[in-house]
Write a protein that holds these residues in place. Structure first.
Motif, PDB file in Angstrom:
ATOM      1  N   UNK A  52      23.710  26.258 109.420  1.00 40.96           N
ATOM      2  CA  UNK A  52      24.195  24.971 108.922  1.00 40.96           C
ATOM      3  C   UNK A  52      24.838  25.091 107.543  1.00 40.96           C
ATOM      4  N   UNK A  53      25.083  26.303 107.096  1.00 42.45           N
ATOM      5  CA  UNK A  53      25.689  26.537 105.790  1.00 42.45           C
ATOM      6  C   UNK A  53      27.088  27.093 105.987  1.00 42.45           C
ATOM      7  N   UNK A  54      28.087  26.407 105.461  1.00 43.52           N
ATOM      8  CA  UNK A  54      29.482  26.847 105.498  1.00 43.52           C
ATOM      9  C   UNK A  54      29.824  27.384 104.110  1.00 43.52           C
TER      10      UNK A  54
ATOM     11  N   UNK B 259      21.721  29.269  95.841  1.00 44.38           N
ATOM     12  CA  UNK B 259      21.369  29.527  97.237  1.00 44.38           C
ATOM     13  C   UNK B 259      21.570  30.995  97.581  1.00 44.38           C
ATOM     14  N   UNK B 260      22.650  31.569  97.094  1.00 42.02           N
ATOM     15  CA  UNK B 260      22.906  32.987  97.346  1.00 42.02           C
ATOM     16  C   UNK B 260      21.848  33.865  96.690  1.00 42.02           C
ATOM     17  N   UNK B 261      21.471  33.544  95.458  1.00 35.94           N
ATOM     18  CA  UNK B 261      20.432  34.320  94.767  1.00 35.94           C
ATOM     19  C   UNK B 261      19.095  34.222  95.507  1.00 35.94           C
TER      20      UNK B 261
ATOM     21  N   UNK C 295      33.798  26.721 102.758  1.00 41.99           N
ATOM     22  CA  UNK C 295      34.122  25.388 102.251  1.00 41.99           C
ATOM     23  C   UNK C 295      33.001  24.774 101.441  1.00 41.99           C
ATOM     24  N   UNK C 296      31.904  25.513 101.256  1.00 40.73           N
ATOM     25  CA  UNK C 296      30.752  25.062 100.482  1.00 40.73           C
ATOM     26  C   UNK C 296      30.226  23.727 101.009  1.00 40.73           C
ATOM     27  N   UNK C 297      29.839  23.749 102.289  1.00 40.11           N
ATOM     28  CA  UNK C 297      29.291  22.590 102.973  1.00 40.11           C
ATOM     29  C   UNK C 297      27.939  22.938 103.562  1.00 40.11           C
ATOM     30  N   UNK C 298      27.092  21.935 103.709  1.00 40.96           N
ATOM     31  CA  UNK C 298      25.842  22.100 104.451  1.00 40.96           C
ATOM     32  C   UNK C 298      25.784  20.993 105.504  1.00 40.96           C
ATOM     33  N   UNK C 299      25.172  21.316 106.640  1.00 39.73           N
ATOM     34  CA  UNK C 299      25.059  20.359 107.733  1.00 39.73           C
ATOM     35  C   UNK C 299      23.628  19.865 107.829  1.00 39.73           C
ATOM     36  N   UNK C 300      23.454  18.549 107.837  1.00 39.52           N
ATOM     37  CA  UNK C 300      22.124  17.940 107.907  1.00 39.52           C
ATOM     38  C   UNK C 300      22.073  17.008 109.111  1.00 39.52           C
TER      39      UNK C 300
ATOM     40  N   UNK D   9      25.860  15.797 110.143  1.00 38.86           N
ATOM     41  CA  UNK D   9      26.908  15.484 109.180  1.00 38.86           C
ATOM     42  C   UNK D   9      27.036  16.634 108.183  1.00 38.86           C
ATOM     43  N   UNK D  10      28.285  17.002 107.883  1.00 36.65           N
ATOM     44  CA  UNK D  10      28.570  18.027 106.881  1.00 36.65           C
ATOM     45  C   UNK D  10      28.705  17.360 105.524  1.00 36.65           C
ATOM     46  N   UNK D  11      28.020  17.907 104.517  1.00 32.44           N
ATOM     47  CA  UNK D  11      28.039  17.353 103.172  1.00 32.44           C
ATOM     48  C   UNK D  11      28.563  18.397 102.195  1.00 32.44           C
TER      49      UNK D  11
END
Length: 416
Positions: A242-244, A273-275, A247-252, A261-263
């Protein structure tokens, strides 16, 4: 006129028995109410089974189960069978909830001294030991739905013991075509709920809370919450897929409807988040994104388990204890919503979409002035008044005076 004698119950003398419990049940019902013998209470269990079939989530089932357990205990205390309950029992339950304290654990220590007080940092009230009007209204709604189900089944009382106040001859006579239809009349014994205004977390308070986080995981969750306005349970339900990243989006999955929905999130959130993910083993796309930092023993093995709401709440409790505050995850949602509502580049319709509100009227509460902003502007006003009062008086220059002439008369520095 002689009224029929009908003795009223002594509300203060009612003590609910420690009868029954709420516990996990066999699928498809996630939770149900058990009696003292450990058997499911059949009327409640059958209603909850129908409640689940209507698409309600486990959290709602659990909430309904606890409300019905309290109702069953109340009926046992007043010695009335559930199928013979009337509006009198509903009225007495509402009165009892308004004048009694919630049962608390005997081991409670830290929260005992702060219950019902206001935190000096956040200016938010701590949870009190009294039942709130929203709790009473929720109780009435649950009981109304429970008896509607059994009346449709042809069992239970002839009339619903949670009545409505029907006013006027025509239902929805003045209905706004832009708003959905509502049931005729409000529940009779629903107390009024004070209007709550959302408040943004001040920038310095947000920085203090962020600094109190001691792991990349917690920093990532907080920055995602304050930049997407997603609810805590929505964030905890995010999977790896759920992580794009591009485009730096997350899906919830939205609360209630379950719609995906993508936010858009902030670049800073994706850095944290990467760390956090670097510290974990490689995760499969279908696995949850959030995991516990400490390994727990599961089936004889120490391993990480998916992060749940209680564990996330414990993270905030530790930070609040350090800061002397009482911030919650929902404060981050309000903060993000208010920031977006003040942005001239975003319309109210944009904010509604990002918040996942079904109706625009729900989003409009974020258009009201934030209390902290009003206080800041009033303080600036008082400071300006003091500055003017401390300075030398200036001559009043009317429309018939030339500023140059006044400068020659009083000097270049004005009247001294």
């Amino acid at each position: 006129m002689d009224l029929p004698e009908r003795p009223e119950r002594d509300i203060a003398a009612i003590k609910l028995p420690e009868w029954g419990r709420v516990g996990p049940a066999v699928a498809p019902v996630p939770f149900t109410v058990y009696d003292d013998a450990g058997e499911p209470v059949e009327p409640i269990h059958r209603f909850l089974r129908d409640f689940v079939a209507r698409g309600n989530r486990p959290g709602s089932v659990r909430s309904y189960a606890y409300t019905l357990l309290r109702w069953w205990r109340f009926l046992r205390a007043v010695d009335v069978p559930w199928e013979r309950a009337t509006s009198t029992e509903t009225k007495d339950l509402v009165l009892w909830l308004q004048h009694t304290e919630k049962p608390v654990a005997k081991r409670r220590k830290a929260s005992a001294s702060t219950a019902g007080t206001v935190n000096p940092i956040t200016r938010k009230e701590y949870q009190s030991d009294q039942y709130k009007p929203r709790t009473v209204r929720h109780s009435n709604a649950v009981l109304r739905a429970f008896y509607e189900y059994w009346i449709e089944e042809g069992q239970g009382p002839l009339r619903n013991p949670v009545p409505r106040d029907r006013r006027g001859s025509r239902p929805n006579a003045h209905h706004n075509p832009l708003e959905p239809f509502r049931p005729e009349g409000r529940l009779r014994y629903n107390p009024k709920v004070p209007k709550r205004k959302p408040r943004a977390m001040p920038d310095d308070a947000w920085l203090d809370l962020f600094k109190a986080m001691d792991s990349h995981r917690d920093r990532a969750i907080l920055t995602l919450a304050v930049s997407t306005a997603a609810r805590a349970n929505e964030l905890l339900g995010v999977r790896v897929c759920d992580v794009d990243w591009g485009d730096q989006l997350i899906r919830v999955a939205r609360k209630g409807s379950g719609a995906e929905q993508w936010l858009p999130a902030s670049p800073e959130a994706f850095v944290w988040l990467r760390l956090y993910l670097v510290e974990l083993r490689r995760l499969r796309p279908e696995q949850p994104l959030w995991w516990t930092l400490r390994r727990q023993r599961v089936e004889g093995r120490l391993q990480r388990v998916p992060l749940e709401y209680d564990a996330l709440r414990a993270v905030l409790l530790r930070a609040n204890k350090l800061l002397g505050a009482n911030w919650s995850m929902h404060d981050l949602r309000h903060t993000c919503a208010l920031r977006m509502a003040r942005d001239e580049n975003l319309s109210l319709r944009d904010v509604q979409t990002l918040l996942g509100h079904a109706h625009l009227t729900t989003t409009q509460i974020y258009l009201e002035d934030d209390q902290d902003e009003v206080i800041k502007r009033v303080r600036q006003h008082h400071a300006e008044q003091e500055r003017r009062a401390a300075g030398p008086p200036q001559p009043a220059i009317g429309p018939g005076y030339d500023p140059g002439d006044m400068s020659v008369l009083f000097g270049a520095g004005g009247l001294q």
